[in-house]
Design a protein around this motif. Structure first.
Motif, PDB file in Angstrom:
ATOM      1  N   GLY A 105      31.178  39.348  39.692  1.00  0.00           N
ATOM      2  CA  GLY A 105      32.565  40.077  39.763  1.00  0.00           C
ATOM      3  C   GLY A 105      32.350  40.784  41.148  1.00  0.00           C
ATOM      4  O   GLY A 105      33.480  40.884  41.687  1.00  0.00           O
ATOM      5  N   ARG A 106      31.234  41.193  41.498  1.00  0.00           N
ATOM      6  CA  ARG A 106      31.145  41.737  42.864  1.00  0.00           C
ATOM      7  C   ARG A 106      31.434  40.880  43.941  1.00  0.00           C
ATOM      8  O   ARG A 106      31.906  41.077  44.928  1.00  0.00           O
ATOM      9  N   GLN A 108      33.431  38.331  43.660  1.00  0.00           N
ATOM     10  CA  GLN A 108      34.777  38.024  43.441  1.00  0.00           C
ATOM     11  C   GLN A 108      35.604  39.218  44.457  1.00  0.00           C
ATOM     12  O   GLN A 108      36.554  38.959  45.073  1.00  0.00           O
ATOM     13  N   THR A 109      35.042  40.382  44.315  1.00  0.00           N
ATOM     14  CA  THR A 109      35.621  41.560  45.153  1.00  0.00           C
ATOM     15  C   THR A 109      35.326  41.326  46.696  1.00  0.00           C
ATOM     16  O   THR A 109      36.342  41.533  47.587  1.00  0.00           O
ATOM     17  N   GLN A 112      37.901  38.899  47.424  1.00  0.00           N
ATOM     18  CA  GLN A 112      39.359  39.472  47.524  1.00  0.00           C
ATOM     19  C   GLN A 112      39.495  40.121  48.978  1.00  0.00           C
ATOM     20  O   GLN A 112      40.310  40.286  49.790  1.00  0.00           O
ATOM     21  N   ARG A 113      38.354  40.998  49.266  1.00  0.00           N
ATOM     22  CA  ARG A 113      38.172  41.721  50.617  1.00  0.00           C
ATOM     23  C   ARG A 113      38.433  40.869  51.893  1.00  0.00           C
ATOM     24  O   ARG A 113      39.139  41.060  52.738  1.00  0.00           O
TER      25      ARG A 113
END
Length: 153
Positions: A105-106, A108-109, A112-113
């Motif tokens: 999840g981190r 994925q963030t 996205q950034r």
């Protein structure tokens, strides 16, 4: 054509190394030191799937030669779980643990950034689509070249 081909292959390799460095910096920023950048990328690519070590390679989740070592380290550090397949007792299935899912999840963030930052550059979605088409064509070409070399040997 020769120089362009060699240049593109070299560029892809450099991009991969740069991307691994970005993943390493991200892991360092999280204070995570029990997994390396290659393992982090492998973890990200596994996602929600459960698969065998062989499938990790076949599905393109891992490109290196020491996948068993990396999987073992990720199991030891609590990022992956492993269990015997009910269909083939010789096969071991791996999947993300809660710790692995949290790290994914981190990551994925982070992706996205990066997508948001891309909007601030001259690179647009059409550029990425064209690049993808070209790189997939080169991938098919290299697979065919490998098959021809194997058949000739």
């Amino acid at each position: 054509m020769r120089d362009m081909y060699i240049g593109v292959v070299s560029l892809v390799e450099r991009l991969h190394r740069h991307f691994l460095e970005v993943v390493k910096l991200e892991l360092d920023g999280f204070g995570i030191h029990d997994i390396n950048n290659v393992q982090g990328l492998l973890l990200f690519n596994i996602g929600d799937a459960e698969m065998t070590v062989g499938e990790l390679i076949l599905r393109g989740c891992y490109l290196g030669s020491n996948v068993s070592y990396n999987v073992r380290k990720m199991v030891e550090n609590g990022y992956l779980s492993h269990k015997r397949s009910v269909h083939d007792r010789r096969s071991i299935l791996v999947g993300l643990t809660e710790k692995g899912t949290k790290l994914r999840g981190r990551l994925q963030t982070m992706h996205q950034r990066h997508v948001e930052l891309l909007h601030q550059t001259a690179i647009n979605e059409e550029d990425l689509q064209a690049t993808t088409v070209t790189l997939r064509g080169l991938e098919r070409f290299l697979l065919q070249a490998a098959e021809m070399n194997t058949a000739a040997a």
